[in-house]
Design an enzyme around this catalytic site. Structure first.
Site, PDB file in Angstrom:
ATOM      1  N   CYS A  85       0.823  -1.224   0.000  1.00 41.59           N
ATOM      2  CA  CYS A  85       0.000   0.000   0.000  1.00 41.59           C
ATOM      3  C   CYS A  85       0.850   1.265   0.000  1.00 41.59           C
ATOM      4  O   CYS A  85       0.322   2.364  -0.159  1.00 41.59           O
ATOM      5  CB  CYS A  85      -0.941   0.017   1.193  1.00 41.59           C
ATOM      6  SG  CYS A  85      -2.167  -1.287   1.121  1.00 41.59           S
ATOM      7  N   CYS A 208     -13.785   0.723   7.731  1.00 37.93           N
ATOM      8  CA  CYS A 208     -12.860   0.307   6.667  1.00 37.93           C
ATOM      9  C   CYS A 208     -12.680   1.427   5.644  1.00 37.93           C
ATOM     10  O   CYS A 208     -13.617   2.161   5.349  1.00 37.93           O
ATOM     11  CB  CYS A 208     -13.408  -0.899   5.916  1.00 37.93           C
ATOM     12  SG  CYS A 208     -13.787  -2.318   6.952  1.00 37.93           S
ATOM     13  N   SER A 209     -11.481   1.497   5.063  1.00 38.14           N
ATOM     14  CA  SER A 209     -11.288   2.374   3.912  1.00 38.14           C
ATOM     15  C   SER A 209     -12.078   1.801   2.743  1.00 38.14           C
ATOM     16  O   SER A 209     -12.327   0.596   2.678  1.00 38.14           O
ATOM     17  CB  SER A 209      -9.804   2.449   3.551  1.00 38.14           C
ATOM     18  OG  SER A 209      -9.266   1.155   3.384  1.00 38.14           O
ATOM     19  N   LYS A 334     -10.324   6.611   4.456  1.00 38.29           N
ATOM     20  CA  LYS A 334     -11.689   6.294   4.859  1.00 38.29           C
ATOM     21  C   LYS A 334     -12.709   6.880   3.885  1.00 38.29           C
ATOM     22  O   LYS A 334     -13.584   6.181   3.413  1.00 38.29           O
ATOM     23  CB  LYS A 334     -11.909   6.801   6.299  1.00 38.29           C
ATOM     24  CG  LYS A 334     -13.298   6.654   6.861  1.00 38.29           C
ATOM     25  CD  LYS A 334     -13.658   5.215   7.218  1.00 38.29           C
ATOM     26  CE  LYS A 334     -14.341   4.478   6.127  1.00 38.29           C
ATOM     27  NZ  LYS A 334     -15.778   4.596   6.036  1.00 38.29           N
ATOM     28  N   HIS A 338      -9.160   3.904  -1.399  1.00 37.21           N
ATOM     29  CA  HIS A 338      -7.738   3.523  -1.407  1.00 37.21           C
ATOM     30  C   HIS A 338      -7.359   2.781  -2.697  1.00 37.21           C
ATOM     31  O   HIS A 338      -7.286   1.559  -2.712  1.00 37.21           O
ATOM     32  CB  HIS A 338      -7.492   2.642  -0.165  1.00 37.21           C
ATOM     33  CG  HIS A 338      -6.087   2.234   0.065  1.00 37.21           C
ATOM     34  ND1 HIS A 338      -4.988   2.904  -0.425  1.00 37.21           N
ATOM     35  CD2 HIS A 338      -5.576   1.173   0.760  1.00 37.21           C
ATOM     36  CE1 HIS A 338      -3.889   2.287  -0.039  1.00 37.21           C
ATOM     37  NE2 HIS A 338      -4.213   1.234   0.668  1.00 37.21           N
TER      38      HIS A 338
HETATM   39  N1  COA Z   1     -16.869   3.007   3.711  1.00 37.71           N
HETATM   40  C1  COA Z   1     -18.044   3.622   3.452  1.00 37.71           C
HETATM   41  N2  COA Z   1     -18.954   3.139   2.575  1.00 37.71           N
HETATM   42  C2  COA Z   1     -18.653   2.006   1.919  1.00 37.71           C
HETATM   43  C3  COA Z   1     -17.428   1.332   2.131  1.00 37.71           C
HETATM   44  C4  COA Z   1     -16.533   1.881   3.064  1.00 37.71           C
HETATM   45  N3  COA Z   1     -15.354   1.269   3.313  1.00 37.71           N
HETATM   46  N4  COA Z   1     -17.382   0.246   1.334  1.00 37.71           N
HETATM   47  C5  COA Z   1     -18.533   0.225   0.646  1.00 37.71           C
HETATM   48  N5  COA Z   1     -19.291   1.292   0.983  1.00 37.71           N
HETATM   49  C6  COA Z   1     -20.639   1.611   0.480  1.00 37.71           C
HETATM   50  C7  COA Z   1     -20.686   1.698  -1.039  1.00 37.71           C
HETATM   51  O1  COA Z   1     -20.515   3.025  -1.492  1.00 37.71           O
HETATM   52  C8  COA Z   1     -22.079   1.214  -1.333  1.00 37.71           C
HETATM   53  O2  COA Z   1     -23.024   2.244  -1.080  1.00 37.71           O
HETATM   54  P1  COA Z   1     -24.317   2.413  -1.993  1.00 37.71           P
HETATM   55  O3  COA Z   1     -25.110   1.153  -1.800  1.00 37.71           O
HETATM   56  O4  COA Z   1     -24.967   3.653  -1.418  1.00 37.71           O
HETATM   57  O5  COA Z   1     -23.822   2.581  -3.391  1.00 37.71           O
HETATM   58  C9  COA Z   1     -22.324   0.157  -0.276  1.00 37.71           C
HETATM   59  O6  COA Z   1     -21.452   0.498   0.825  1.00 37.71           O
HETATM   60  C10 COA Z   1     -22.015  -1.243  -0.785  1.00 37.71           C
HETATM   61  O7  COA Z   1     -20.783  -1.207  -1.475  1.00 37.71           O
HETATM   62  P2  COA Z   1     -19.994  -2.514  -1.877  1.00 37.71           P
HETATM   63  O8  COA Z   1     -18.852  -2.124  -2.792  1.00 37.71           O
HETATM   64  O9  COA Z   1     -20.950  -3.577  -2.352  1.00 37.71           O
HETATM   65  O10 COA Z   1     -19.391  -2.913  -0.477  1.00 37.71           O
HETATM   66  P3  COA Z   1     -18.693  -4.234  -0.091  1.00 37.71           P
HETATM   67  O11 COA Z   1     -19.532  -4.864   0.965  1.00 37.71           O
HETATM   68  O12 COA Z   1     -18.330  -5.029  -1.278  1.00 37.71           O
HETATM   69  O13 COA Z   1     -17.327  -3.687   0.523  1.00 37.71           O
HETATM   70  C11 COA Z   1     -15.789  -3.591   2.297  1.00 37.71           C
HETATM   71  C12 COA Z   1     -17.231  -3.274   1.834  1.00 37.71           C
HETATM   72  C13 COA Z   1     -15.646  -3.119   3.728  1.00 37.71           C
HETATM   73  C14 COA Z   1     -15.540  -5.086   2.219  1.00 37.71           C
HETATM   74  C15 COA Z   1     -14.795  -2.831   1.351  1.00 37.71           C
HETATM   75  O14 COA Z   1     -15.012  -1.451   1.472  1.00 37.71           O
HETATM   76  C16 COA Z   1     -13.359  -3.164   1.704  1.00 37.71           C
HETATM   77  O15 COA Z   1     -12.871  -4.228   1.351  1.00 37.71           O
HETATM   78  N6  COA Z   1     -12.630  -2.247   2.395  1.00 37.71           N
HETATM   79  C17 COA Z   1     -11.265  -2.507   2.818  1.00 37.71           C
HETATM   80  C18 COA Z   1     -10.274  -2.366   1.684  1.00 37.71           C
HETATM   81  C19 COA Z   1      -8.917  -2.885   2.081  1.00 37.71           C
HETATM   82  O16 COA Z   1      -8.750  -3.808   2.835  1.00 37.71           O
HETATM   83  N7  COA Z   1      -7.874  -2.249   1.557  1.00 37.71           N
HETATM   84  C20 COA Z   1      -6.513  -2.575   1.933  1.00 37.71           C
HETATM   85  C21 COA Z   1      -6.198  -1.857   3.210  1.00 37.71           C
HETATM   86  S1  COA Z   1      -4.625  -2.322   3.894  1.00 37.71           S
END
Ligand code: COA
Length: 394
Positions: A85, A208-209, A334, A338
């Site tokens: 990252c 989560c980001s 956030k 990312h």
């Molecule tokens: N923060 C705020 N809102 C979020 C979000 C987050 N982290 N992730 C998704 N959303 C929102 C989307 O905008 C969407 O909103 P909408 O329905 O109004 O359009 C809704 O939540 C669903 O989005 P989706 O992409 O289907 O979410 P998901 O369940 O597939 O993903 C996580 C959620 C937490 C799994 C994903 O954000 C994630 O993997 N985050 C971590 C990334 C990571 O690990 N990076 C490396 C770091 S070291």
């Protein structure tokens, strides 16, 4: 680090950053072109003025040809760098050193990632083949260990601990709502954050980001040349990166309330930049808030808070835009999302805007010294990058 170091040797004279978002209508090439051409225009240079480039990406392309193909550069040296990252920060670090060494006069550092239609998520990640003994763990799960460890060591019950994490996400969404380039641009209430669906306890989605597409770029020259290009360049005061031995998972004494790579990288950067008290010498910071508890631990690892006191500083608003040391004024990972290879340069972009008074509604009152912190990997096995940048020569 040699005695000479990087302090005041190089300067940033142009930057560009796309909006971080779900760019269904743009390829990685489009994003790289958008960020690079914004930086060229900002610096007042032509694309052909660039003598070499460093390109950071984790999974969106291989080799320098990913960038040369997008920008149609003509046979200049381009190096693709990857450090998890921290890949964008690593591109910047290598570009700065090449200019400081006197090998090139003007170079491009750029990072980009196209994740949203790649299948990437924090919960679904390909891991390199192993002998089967390496534990397989998602990023939210790996970072979630920080929370109960911190709560238990410093006497916070689960409710108080969650309140602290929630406050960090709330702050970053609030800052992101002021930023036209952030992925999520709405304020989110404390209640909505606290009751978001659990991803890796105690982290909910809102801890989560986000996953996003985006690119960011910087043009770097020697400090003494910077005023030929603009009156308000950004000077590099320190660059440091620490790669740990990765033995955290094997150590009985690894307690998950601190990440040694952060401490080592920060100490080296503070020494190089002459920072003696980070709490007062640094006026703003962009840190790697991949998860809310990561930001909490970072406050203490970087010396922004006393050990065990970071949670109180959070609740007191110390790191809010109006606080004593604004952290993630642009919204952080956030609310910005990312796109991995771009994030380190996106953090530097906020420093650049803030120093030039161009940060719009989130503009701080004349900040002069800033810090960026970019972490690659998991708490038990990571690289940590810290830069110090400034508005003026020392
Ligand atoms: N923060 C705020 N809102 C979020 C979000 C987050 N982290 N992730 C998704 N959303 C929102 C989307 O905008 C969407 O909103 P909408 O329905 O109004 O359009 C809704 O939540 C669903 O989005 P989706 O992409 O289907 O979410 P998901 O369940 O597939 O993903 C996580 C959620 C937490 C799994 C994903 O954000 C994630 O993997 N985050 C971590 C990334 C990571 O690990 N990076 C490396 C770091 S070291």
């Amino acid at each position: 680090m040699s005695k000479r170091g990087i302090c005041d040797k190089v300067a940033v004279i142009g930057m560009g950053c796309t909006r971080f978002a779900e760019h269904w209508d743009k390829s990685l090439d489009d994003l790289l072109v958008d960020a690079a051409y914004e930086a060229f225009a900002d610096a007042g240079i032509e694309p052909q003025d660039i003598q070499a480039a460093w390109f950071g990406t984790l999974i969106s392309g291989y080799s320098g040809t990913t960038l040369s193909g997008a920008l149609k550069t003509q046979y200049i040296p381009i190096t693709r760098v990857e450090n998890l990252c921290a890949s964008g920060s690593e591109a910047f670090r290598n570009a700065c050193y090449a200019v400081a060494a006197g090998v090139y006069d003007i170079v491009l550092a750029i990072g980009g990632e196209k994740l949203k239609d790649s299948g990437f998520s924090g919960l679904v990640r390909p891991n390199p083949a192993s002998d089967g003994t390496a534990p397989n763990i998602t990023a939210p799960a790996a970072f979630s260990f920080l929370a109960p460890a911190y709560f238990s060591k410093y006497g916070l019950d689960k409710e108080k601990g969650k309140e602290v994490l929630t406050r960090i996400a709330w702050k970053n969404h609030r800052n992101g709502s002021l930023n036209p380039k952030a992925q999520f641009r709405s304020e989110v209430s404390l209640e909505e954050i606290a009751r978001s669906p659990i991803v890796a306890s105690p982290f909910g989605v809102m801890d989560c980001s986000g996953v996003a597409d985006g690119a960011a770029a910087a043009i770097i020259v020697r400090a003494e040349d910077a005023h030929k290009y603009r009156k308000d360049p950004m000077y590099v005061k320190a660059l440091s990166i620490a790669a740990g031995p990765g033995d955290g998972k094997l150590r009985q004494d690894f307690d998950f309330t601190s990440i040694k790579e952060n401490i080592v990288a920060a100490e080296a950067a503070y020494k190089e930049a002459g920072i003696t008290n980070p709490r007062t010498d640094i006026h703003l910071a962009e840190v790697h808030d991949c998860f809310t508890a990561t930001e909490l631990v970072i406050y203490e690892d970087l010396g922004f808070s006393e050990r065990g006191e970071g949670w109180k500083d959070v609740l007191d608003g110390a790191f809010d835009l109006e606080g004593r040391l604004p952290v993630n004024p642009d919204g952080g990972l956030k609310s910005f999302g990312h796109p991995i290879g771009a994030s380190g340069l996106r953090m530097l972009y906020e420093m650049y805007l803030q120093f030039q008074g161009k940060a719009g509604k989130r503009q701080l009152d004349n900040p002069k010294i800033g810090l960026t912190h970019n972490l690659g990997g998991h708490p038990t096995q990571c690289v940590s990058f810290v830069s110090i940048v400034g508005k003026e020569l020392s």
